[in-house]
Design a protein around this motif. Structure first.
Motif, PDB file in Angstrom:
ATOM      1  N   HIS A   1     138.268  32.813  23.466  1.00 55.80           N
ATOM      2  CA  HIS A   1     137.432  31.709  22.985  1.00 55.80           C
ATOM      3  C   HIS A   1     136.079  31.665  23.711  1.00 55.80           C
ATOM      4  O   HIS A   1     135.886  32.302  24.736  1.00 55.80           O
ATOM      5  CB  HIS A   1     138.151  30.363  23.118  1.00 55.80           C
ATOM      6  CG  HIS A   1     138.630  30.023  24.500  1.00 55.80           C
ATOM      7  ND1 HIS A   1     139.915  29.597  24.759  1.00 55.80           N
ATOM      8  CD2 HIS A   1     138.008  30.018  25.728  1.00 55.80           C
ATOM      9  CE1 HIS A   1     140.051  29.362  26.051  1.00 55.80           C
ATOM     10  NE2 HIS A   1     138.911  29.598  26.653  1.00 55.80           N
ATOM     11  N   TRP A   2     135.184  30.880  23.143  1.00 55.83           N
ATOM     12  CA  TRP A   2     133.882  30.614  23.755  1.00 55.83           C
ATOM     13  C   TRP A   2     134.022  29.512  24.809  1.00 55.83           C
ATOM     14  O   TRP A   2     134.834  28.607  24.683  1.00 55.83           O
ATOM     15  CB  TRP A   2     132.886  30.114  22.708  1.00 55.83           C
ATOM     16  CG  TRP A   2     132.333  31.150  21.790  1.00 55.83           C
ATOM     17  CD1 TRP A   2     132.862  31.551  20.604  1.00 55.83           C
ATOM     18  CD2 TRP A   2     131.123  31.894  21.972  1.00 55.83           C
ATOM     19  NE1 TRP A   2     132.063  32.514  20.030  1.00 55.83           N
ATOM     20  CE2 TRP A   2     130.988  32.737  20.845  1.00 55.83           C
ATOM     21  CE3 TRP A   2     130.154  31.928  22.965  1.00 55.83           C
ATOM     22  CZ2 TRP A   2     129.911  33.607  20.694  1.00 55.83           C
ATOM     23  CZ3 TRP A   2     129.075  32.786  22.808  1.00 55.83           C
ATOM     24  CH2 TRP A   2     128.963  33.625  21.694  1.00 55.83           C
ATOM     25  N   ASP A   3     133.173  29.597  25.837  1.00 56.99           N
ATOM     26  CA  ASP A   3     133.067  28.494  26.791  1.00 56.99           C
ATOM     27  C   ASP A   3     131.833  28.695  27.650  1.00 56.99           C
ATOM     28  O   ASP A   3     131.251  29.785  27.691  1.00 56.99           O
ATOM     29  CB  ASP A   3     134.312  28.366  27.664  1.00 56.99           C
ATOM     30  CG  ASP A   3     134.677  26.907  27.936  1.00 56.99           C
ATOM     31  OD1 ASP A   3     133.751  26.074  28.010  1.00 56.99           O
ATOM     32  OD2 ASP A   3     135.876  26.605  28.052  1.00 56.99           O
ATOM     33  N   VAL A   4     131.450  27.631  28.342  1.00 56.52           N
ATOM     34  CA  VAL A   4     130.330  27.691  29.271  1.00 56.52           C
ATOM     35  C   VAL A   4     130.745  26.936  30.527  1.00 56.52           C
ATOM     36  O   VAL A   4     131.480  25.945  30.453  1.00 56.52           O
ATOM     37  CB  VAL A   4     129.038  27.110  28.642  1.00 56.52           C
ATOM     38  CG1 VAL A   4     129.164  25.617  28.377  1.00 56.52           C
ATOM     39  CG2 VAL A   4     127.813  27.416  29.484  1.00 56.52           C
ATOM     40  N   HIS A   5     130.288  27.430  31.684  1.00 57.28           N
ATOM     41  CA  HIS A   5     130.835  26.958  32.951  1.00 57.28           C
ATOM     42  C   HIS A   5     129.745  26.576  33.942  1.00 57.28           C
ATOM     43  O   HIS A   5     128.657  27.147  33.953  1.00 57.28           O
ATOM     44  CB  HIS A   5     131.686  28.061  33.589  1.00 57.28           C
ATOM     45  CG  HIS A   5     132.940  28.355  32.841  1.00 57.28           C
ATOM     46  ND1 HIS A   5     134.175  27.927  33.245  1.00 57.28           N
ATOM     47  CD2 HIS A   5     133.143  29.019  31.674  1.00 57.28           C
ATOM     48  CE1 HIS A   5     135.098  28.323  32.381  1.00 57.28           C
ATOM     49  NE2 HIS A   5     134.488  28.980  31.416  1.00 57.28           N
ATOM     50  N   LEU A   6     130.105  25.604  34.793  1.00 58.89           N
ATOM     51  CA  LEU A   6     129.387  25.396  36.037  1.00 58.89           C
ATOM     52  C   LEU A   6     130.261  25.950  37.155  1.00 58.89           C
ATOM     53  O   LEU A   6     131.310  26.540  36.908  1.00 58.89           O
ATOM     54  CB  LEU A   6     129.061  23.918  36.248  1.00 58.89           C
ATOM     55  CG  LEU A   6     130.177  22.865  36.144  1.00 58.89           C
ATOM     56  CD1 LEU A   6     131.124  22.908  37.327  1.00 58.89           C
ATOM     57  CD2 LEU A   6     129.572  21.468  36.029  1.00 58.89           C
ATOM     58  N   SER A   7     129.828  25.773  38.393  1.00 62.54           N
ATOM     59  CA  SER A   7     130.616  26.189  39.544  1.00 62.54           C
ATOM     60  C   SER A   7     130.550  25.095  40.587  1.00 62.54           C
ATOM     61  O   SER A   7     129.582  24.341  40.646  1.00 62.54           O
ATOM     62  CB  SER A   7     130.052  27.487  40.132  1.00 62.54           C
ATOM     63  OG  SER A   7     130.672  27.798  41.369  1.00 62.54           O
ATOM     64  N   TYR A   8     131.596  24.998  41.404  1.00 65.01           N
ATOM     65  CA  TYR A   8     131.476  24.097  42.553  1.00 65.01           C
ATOM     66  C   TYR A   8     131.340  24.873  43.851  1.00 65.01           C
ATOM     67  O   TYR A   8     131.438  24.299  44.933  1.00 65.01           O
ATOM     68  CB  TYR A   8     132.602  23.061  42.604  1.00 65.01           C
ATOM     69  CG  TYR A   8     134.028  23.555  42.707  1.00 65.01           C
ATOM     70  CD1 TYR A   8     134.648  23.688  43.945  1.00 65.01           C
ATOM     71  CD2 TYR A   8     134.782  23.801  41.568  1.00 65.01           C
ATOM     72  CE1 TYR A   8     135.971  24.080  44.047  1.00 65.01           C
ATOM     73  CE2 TYR A   8     136.114  24.197  41.661  1.00 65.01           C
ATOM     74  CZ  TYR A   8     136.707  24.331  42.907  1.00 65.01           C
ATOM     75  OH  TYR A   8     138.025  24.714  42.998  1.00 65.01           O
ATOM     76  N   GLY A   9     131.059  26.200  43.746  1.00 61.07           N
ATOM     77  CA  GLY A   9     130.855  27.007  44.933  1.00 61.07           C
ATOM     78  C   GLY A   9     129.558  27.786  44.948  1.00 61.07           C
ATOM     79  O   GLY A   9     129.155  28.310  45.983  1.00 61.07           O
ATOM     80  N   HIS A  10     128.885  27.907  43.805  1.00 63.13           N
ATOM     81  CA  HIS A  10     127.553  28.518  43.750  1.00 63.13           C
ATOM     82  C   HIS A  10     126.727  27.762  42.730  1.00 63.13           C
ATOM     83  O   HIS A  10     127.136  26.675  42.289  1.00 63.13           O
ATOM     84  CB  HIS A  10     127.629  30.025  43.471  1.00 63.13           C
ATOM     85  CG  HIS A  10     128.271  30.408  42.156  1.00 63.13           C
ATOM     86  ND1 HIS A  10     127.689  30.180  40.942  1.00 63.13           N
ATOM     87  CD2 HIS A  10     129.447  31.038  41.882  1.00 63.13           C
ATOM     88  CE1 HIS A  10     128.457  30.651  39.963  1.00 63.13           C
ATOM     89  NE2 HIS A  10     129.545  31.165  40.521  1.00 63.13           N
ATOM     90  N   THR A  11     125.581  28.264  42.351  1.00 60.82           N
ATOM     91  CA  THR A  11     124.665  27.495  41.499  1.00 60.82           C
ATOM     92  C   THR A  11     124.178  28.315  40.306  1.00 60.82           C
ATOM     93  O   THR A  11     123.002  28.286  39.954  1.00 60.82           O
ATOM     94  CB  THR A  11     123.472  26.975  42.326  1.00 60.82           C
ATOM     95  OG1 THR A  11     122.899  28.054  43.077  1.00 60.82           O
ATOM     96  CG2 THR A  11     123.911  25.887  43.287  1.00 60.82           C
ATOM     97  N   ASP A  12     125.098  29.053  39.678  1.00 59.06           N
ATOM     98  CA  ASP A  12     124.786  29.784  38.459  1.00 59.06           C
ATOM     99  C   ASP A  12     125.599  29.213  37.304  1.00 59.06           C
ATOM    100  O   ASP A  12     126.782  28.890  37.469  1.00 59.06           O
ATOM    101  CB  ASP A  12     125.134  31.276  38.594  1.00 59.06           C
ATOM    102  CG  ASP A  12     124.272  32.002  39.609  1.00 59.06           C
ATOM    103  OD1 ASP A  12     123.271  31.420  40.067  1.00 59.06           O
ATOM    104  OD2 ASP A  12     124.613  33.149  39.955  1.00 59.06           O
ATOM    105  N   VAL A  13     124.977  29.118  36.133  1.00 57.93           N
ATOM    106  CA  VAL A  13     125.680  28.800  34.892  1.00 57.93           C
ATOM    107  C   VAL A  13     126.235  30.103  34.320  1.00 57.93           C
ATOM    108  O   VAL A  13     125.547  31.127  34.325  1.00 57.93           O
ATOM    109  CB  VAL A  13     124.723  28.141  33.880  1.00 57.93           C
ATOM    110  CG1 VAL A  13     125.421  27.888  32.551  1.00 57.93           C
ATOM    111  CG2 VAL A  13     124.159  26.841  34.445  1.00 57.93           C
TER     112      VAL A  13
END
Length: 684
Positions: free
Chosen positions: A439-451
């Motif tokens: 499936h499709w998805d988009v993510h943040l992180s709680y350990g770095h700063t890249d989408v």
């Protein structure tokens, strides 16, 4: 939506799991089958490397036990007996049952989800729209990090901190409440780089973890005593004037109040609370006060006790007191998720509530709440639960009560899942969900700063459907005709960040770094109301709470009970991630069986030898597993490695049979590591 080919190809994606690393993936597909998942070397933080768990993701996706058709219960709840049905039949009956309940009392319906996927689309978009339109109860999603998160919010203003890559330049790194080798592998790469360049690494953890083995110093404190340790460090900074008075004056509020409190926490006082030598505290304070740049990697283990919120507040004050924020390799990182400009209103559509304000059910107390009847204080009895991205029967505390709640014959339960988990055994319907490769998805992180963007690498297997599609289908069955229920997944991915992230860059390379200053708080500018580190929090004071960081003792301290003299923590087994991957054969074979680590000083008087089968118990229940007698446990503390599915336990339970529904000081979060037990040899 982009179509998939059947040729051999590599597809860019993102790891969906609850881990700060949020790795970029490359999935190799041959003839429509995912044959390998590896790290994307083009992504700086991933650097082509995955943990042992996610490197087995193809094995998980192709697992012979995957649920690939809708199932309806055909036996008693908990029996695991199901019969395949069509999607049409399943959706029709589910919509009918939910509709009947909603017509009487929509808040009697409860969604239950967490971080089975961290994706913004499969985790918090179409599902939220559906439940908002329905008027269902809200779920307080507190089970992991809200104690520390609120501590951070009241002090620094949001879940923000230093950039993880700059730990490589630090001269002192304090790893506080984290087994980074097992749970934050890519941060560990930066820490190792710093160590090779002469940095000192210090681990603070009740368990002698694999990470502690590799650090020059280990403070093996008692669980839940982190706040006392932090206050003693501040005491020593004051006594030796290892303070940046200019930074304190310009960029903090309330320093004098904390100064007065910290001066009462001598190293000797804290040592007695923490169960470590006072000289260890003095040495750490000396190192922290005199080494520049100094950085703290704070993780979630330390905030899973009664005083977790206040402990977080005390710890994150430290970089402001020494001026560590002035350096890009100084400061603290607990979570970076507050840096992300997620457009949650666009994703979740709270406007669909049309002014309604449903009650909130705390997911930590699901055991009690499923057993409550209708009352003015509670509202309507919970009549239906829709579970997705979670396995509450295994992961929620006080699990005997959780099981009792899910056993209710009058509770209608729908579970969206990949496998027949402990929770799925109690479902009325199991709906087959897609994995991250489908499936499709988009993510943040709680350990770095890249989408990161996740593209589907393969077509959904069998009859599996994405969470988003299942909720679209239910919405259609229930007559929800708003145009937002027609948004496809690629559209949802674009809505997650709007124009604040270059979506074309995500399509082209799979990730997009956020524009963040190298040393984001060198000159203050914190996202608090004052723009400063709020040592004294007016917002807490307005709630009648202590406005200054303090030490809050455990609900169930080590040695505090004659009947249950041992403290128990339940850190994750290295090859599991919460309850995910437990059924992946190659990983379960590495872990072998459930284990309790116990120190020789505690094992000997109980007649426990290495390899003995032991019973761990308290008033909430009992759990049987194999004893590992070693120094990974400190005297007075046992480590119940989790989270095994209950069905794989020696007596059909897991470690959460023992944990409580008591909450933290801030954030209404669980106290998994605040648990008193007794241990004995299992009767033959």
């Amino acid at each position: 939506m982009t179509s998939l080919t059947t040729e051999r190809q590599q597809v860019r994606g993102a790891c969906p799991h609850d881990c700060p690393d949020t790795c970029a993936l490359l999935t190799t597909v041959e003839a429509g089958v995912a044959v390998r998942v590896q790290g994307n070397p083009a992504h700086e933080h991933t650097n082509g490397v995955l943990c042992a768990k996610v490197s087995k993701y193809a094995e998980r996706t192709n697992h012979p036990d995957r649920i690939l058709t809708p199932l309806r219960r055909s036996g008693p709840k908990g029996s695991g007996q199901f019969t395949p049905v069509s999607w049409d039949e399943a959706l029709g009956d589910i919509a009918h049952r939910l509709g009947e309940i909603a017509a009487r009392a929509p808040q009697a319906i409860l969604p239950y989800s967490y971080a089975g996927t961290m994706g913004l689309v499969q985790g918090e978009s179409m599902d939220r729209r559906f439940f908002h339109q329905l008027g269902a109860s809200f779920l307080g999603r507190t089970i992991c990090s809200t104690a520390g998160g609120e501590g951070l919010m009241y002090t620094l203003g949001a879940k923000v901190g230093m950039k993880v890559e700059h730990f490589a330049e630090s001269q002192l790194i304090i790893i506080w409440g984290s087994n980074s080798i097992g749970s934050n592998l890519h941060f560990w790469r930066y820490a190792q780089q710093a160590k090779r360049n002469g940095a000192k690494l210090v681990c603070i953890d009740p368990r002698k973890t694999e990470t502690a083995d590799k650090c020059q110093e280990h403070l093996q404190i008692l669980p839940g005593t982190d706040g006392a340790l932090a206050l003693a460090l501040i005491h020593e900074l004051i006594q030796h004037d290892w303070l940046d008075h200019d930074y304190i004056a310009q960029h903090t509020t309330g320093w004098e109040g904390l100064r007065e409190r910290a001066l009462t926490f001598t190293p000797e006082r804290a040592a007695a609370i923490c169960g470590i030598p006072a000289e260890q505290i003095r040495q750490l304070a000396r190192d922290y006060g005199t080494t520049k740049p100094a950085a703290i990697r704070l993780n979630y283990g330390m905030q899973r006790a009664h005083g977790g919120g206040n402990a977080t507040r005390a710890i994150v004050c430290l970089p402001a007191l020494t001026g560590a924020w002035r350096h890009r390799a100084g400061g603290v990182l607990f979570s970076s998720s507050g840096h992300y400009p997620v457009q949650r209103g666009a994703l979740q559509r709270p406007d669909l509530l049309a002014g309604a304000t449903p009650r909130t059910i705390n997911m930590v107390t699901i055991g009690d709440d499923l057993l409550k009847g209708t009352s003015p204080a509670f509202g309507p009895r919970i009549e239906a639960v829709v579970v997705y991205n979670s396995n509450p029967v295994a992961v929620a505390p006080d699990s005997a009560k959780v099981v009792q709640g899910f056993e209710r014959e009058d509770l209608f339960t729908v579970v969206l899942e990949h496998f027949q988990t402990d929770t799925a055994d109690y479902a009325d319907y199991i709906l087959p969900a897609t994995t991250q490769l489908e499936h499709w998805d988009v993510h943040l992180s709680y350990g770095h700063t890249d989408v990161l963007l996740n593209r589907p690498a393969i077509q959904p297997m069998g009859e599996a459907r994405a969470n988003t599609q299942i909720f679209r289908d239910l919405a259609a069955r229930m007559g929800f005709t708003g145009p937002c229920f027609a948004d496809d997944d690629e559209t949802l991915c674009r809505q997650a960040y709007g124009d604040r992230v270059d979506f074309q860059q995500l399509l082209d390379i799979g990730f997009a770094p956020l524009a963040i200053d190298e040393a984001p708080f060198a000159h203050g500018g914190f996202p608090t109301p004052s723009g400063k580190v709020e040592i004294y929090s007016e917002r807490l004071a307005a709630q009648g709470l202590d406005p200054l960081p303090s030490y809050v003792a455990n609900h169930e301290p080590a040695g505090g009970s004659v009947r249950y003299p041992l403290a128990m923590i339940s850190p994750p087994a290295r090859n599991f991630l919460n309850s995910t991957f437990v059924n992946v054969t190659s990983l379960r074979n590495i872990e072998s069986e459930p284990v309790l680590e116990i120190h020789p000083d505690d094992a000997a008087p109980r007649g426990i030898a290495d390899g003995s089968v032991v019973r761990i118990f308290n008033d909430r229940g009992s759990y049987e597993c194999r004893a590992a007698v070693n120094a990974r446990a400190r005297p007075g503390v046992v480590n119940g490695l989790g989270i095994w599915w209950r069905k794989f336990g020696l007596n059909g339970t897991n470690v959460n049979e023992l944990t409580s529904q008591a909450l933290t000081d801030l954030g209404a979060a669980p106290t998994f590591y605040d648990c008193a037990v007794q241990v004995e040899l299992r009767a033959s």
